[in-house]
Design a protein around this motif. Structure first.
Motif, PDB file in Angstrom:
ATOM      1  N   LYS A   1       8.449   2.422  -0.319  1.00  0.00           N
ATOM      2  CA  LYS A   1       7.446   2.916   0.621  1.00  0.00           C
ATOM      3  C   LYS A   1       6.268   1.953   0.646  1.00  0.00           C
ATOM      4  CE  LYS A   1       8.840   7.724  -0.040  1.00  0.00           C
ATOM      5  NZ  LYS A   1       8.429   9.082  -0.478  1.00  0.00           N
TER       6      LYS A   1
ATOM      7  N   ASN B   1       5.247   1.599   8.418  1.00  0.00           N
ATOM      8  CA  ASN B   1       4.681   1.670   9.769  1.00  0.00           C
ATOM      9  C   ASN B   1       4.964   0.383  10.548  1.00  0.00           C
ATOM     10  OD1 ASN B   1       2.913   0.295   8.039  1.00  0.00           O
ATOM     11  ND2 ASN B   1       1.083   0.909   9.169  1.00  0.00           N
TER      12      ASN B   1
ATOM     13  N   PRO C   1      -2.348  -0.769   6.059  1.00  0.00           N
ATOM     14  CA  PRO C   1      -3.382   0.204   6.431  1.00  0.00           C
ATOM     15  C   PRO C   1      -4.113  -0.162   7.719  1.00  0.00           C
ATOM     16  CG  PRO C   1      -4.133  -1.138   4.610  1.00  0.00           C
ATOM     17  CD  PRO C   1      -2.702  -1.523   4.848  1.00  0.00           C
TER      18      PRO C   1
ATOM     19  N   TYR D   1       0.851  -1.185   0.000  1.00  0.00           N
ATOM     20  CA  TYR D   1       0.000   0.000   0.000  1.00  0.00           C
ATOM     21  C   TYR D   1       0.886   1.234   0.000  1.00  0.00           C
ATOM     22  CZ  TYR D   1      -3.902  -3.073   1.237  1.00  0.00           C
ATOM     23  OH  TYR D   1      -4.855  -4.072   1.243  1.00  0.00           O
ATOM     24  N   ASN D   2       0.427   2.261  -0.691  1.00  0.00           N
ATOM     25  CA  ASN D   2       1.132   3.538  -0.715  1.00  0.00           C
ATOM     26  C   ASN D   2       0.948   4.264   0.618  1.00  0.00           C
ATOM     27  OD1 ASN D   2       2.001   3.493  -3.568  1.00  0.00           O
ATOM     28  ND2 ASN D   2      -0.196   3.508  -3.958  1.00  0.00           N
ATOM     29  N   GLU D   3       1.647   5.377   0.779  1.00  0.00           N
ATOM     30  CA  GLU D   3       1.571   6.123   2.027  1.00  0.00           C
ATOM     31  C   GLU D   3       0.169   6.661   2.294  1.00  0.00           C
ATOM     32  OE1 GLU D   3       4.506   9.124   4.533  1.00  0.00           O
ATOM     33  OE2 GLU D   3       4.759   8.870   2.368  1.00  0.00           O
ATOM     34  N   ASP D   4      -0.604   6.908   1.229  1.00  0.00           N
ATOM     35  CA  ASP D   4      -1.995   7.329   1.404  1.00  0.00           C
ATOM     36  C   ASP D   4      -2.935   6.137   1.562  1.00  0.00           C
ATOM     37  OD1 ASP D   4      -2.112   6.290  -1.151  1.00  0.00           O
ATOM     38  OD2 ASP D   4      -2.792   8.131  -2.113  1.00  0.00           O
ATOM     39  N   MET D   5      -2.373   4.951   1.684  1.00  0.00           N
ATOM     40  CA  MET D   5      -3.067   3.684   1.929  1.00  0.00           C
ATOM     41  C   MET D   5      -3.891   3.199   0.736  1.00  0.00           C
ATOM     42  SD  MET D   5      -1.717   2.976   4.707  1.00  0.00           S
ATOM     43  CE  MET D   5      -0.776   3.885   5.949  1.00  0.00           C
ATOM     44  N   THR D   6      -3.569   3.685  -0.447  1.00  0.00           N
ATOM     45  CA  THR D   6      -4.139   3.106  -1.662  1.00  0.00           C
ATOM     46  C   THR D   6      -3.306   1.905  -2.088  1.00  0.00           C
ATOM     47  OG1 THR D   6      -2.834   4.621  -3.041  1.00  0.00           O
ATOM     48  CG2 THR D   6      -5.100   5.294  -2.473  1.00  0.00           C
TER      49      THR D   6
END
Length: 296
Positions: free
Chosen positions: A175, A217, A179, A159-164
């Motif tokens: 990265k 994370n 999520p 998942y990307n940092e924006d959680m997509t």
């Protein structure tokens, strides 16, 4: 149980060096869990690049499946980057179908972990539609299953940092994140008295953070894993050279990549045993090292 002794033999026309595993199956206890494990095949019908021999991963996996079938594990799992990419989506899916067919030759149930290269120019949905996990895990990118009283949890950090979702190459592979929705699910799965083993592609071993291979994370994930004290080990791929770390009661084993190095001398796969006392014994083949990971 005694360690396996390996014998190199020649395999005829292809000239592939293979390893036969000799094991006294009579000494195997019924409550011992055994599984086959591979990672980072990056299979594609393209020329080698540096140390990566994309085209040879099919033969390497074929040898691993042969050894697994001889030793009758409870299941087989691959830890991501199952295939690499072609010039377009159609070609990439053809690579995926070809390597999945070889994987399906396993006599034991099979499972997949999603890696970043599995979404290089296809989507997660595409990958899941062209592969098949055993049982209730079919069609899922994160899931759990139980074998002989031990819970196995598969995570997806793509998942990307924006959680997509990672999707068709639209991501930065350095990265990776898990999520909130998946973290909440993980907390529920860990709320058990069962011992737990976790699989994912990117690393939770923060000693390797300098290589850009860790979950963004990871601290939050690790806190969840450590909370109940029932997680035995985390198995990871992604970092091709492999690594090992032990922290706060959890073993973090990063497996060496199958794609690295040319046949006949190079391959990487393992049979992992978890004993009734919850010691973990890794019998590595070729470049994958042996490792005894004791429950402490």
């Amino acid at each position: 149980m005694n360690r396996r002794q390996f014998i190199k033999v020649s395999q005829g026309v292809a000239g592939i060096v293979i390893l036969n595993s000799c094991i006294n199956k009579a000494t195997t206890k019924s409550d011992t869990i055994r599984f086959g494990m591979v990672t980072d095949l990056h299979f594609a019908r393209k020329e080698e690049a540096g140390t990566r021999y994309y085209n040879q991963s099919l033969d390497k996996l074929r040898e691993a499946i042969r050894v697994f079938n001889e030793n009758q594990p409870d299941f087989v799992i691959e830890l991501g980057d199952f295939k690499d990419m072609g010039e377009d989506k159609t070609r990439t899916l053809a690579f995926l179908d070809e390597i999945e067919t070889e994987y399906q030759a396993s006599n034991a149930p099979i499972y997949h972990v999603l890696g970043n290269h599995d979404m290089d120019n296809i989507s997660k949905s595409d990958f899941l539609q062209h592969t098949s996990n055993a049982g209730d895990a079919k069609g899922k990118n994160f899931y759990s299953f139980t074998v002989k009283g031990l819970k196995f949890i598969v995570l997806d950090a793509n998942y990307n940092e924006d959680m997509t979702d990672y999707d068709s190459g639209d991501f930065d592979w350095t990265k990776a994140f898990i999520p909130q929705r998946q973290l909440e699910w993980l907390a529920q799965e860990l709320d058990t008295r069962q011992p737990v083993v976790v699989f994912l592609h990117q690393l939770l071993d923060l000693t390797q953070r300098q290589h850009g291979v860790c979950v963004g994370n990871a601290e939050e994930v690790i806190a969840a894993l450590e909370k109940n004290g029932n997680v035995l080990a985390v198995f990871q791929g992604h970092h091709h050279s492999g690594s090992y770390y032990f922290g706060n009661g959890i073993h973090y084993f990063t497996m060496k990549a199958m794609i690295e190095g040319a046949l006949p001398d190079n391959n990487s796969f393992a049979i992992v045993e978890i004993t009734s006392s919850r010691d973990i014994i890794i019998d590595g083949f070729y470049n994958c090292e042996n490792k005894d990971m004791r429950k402490i």
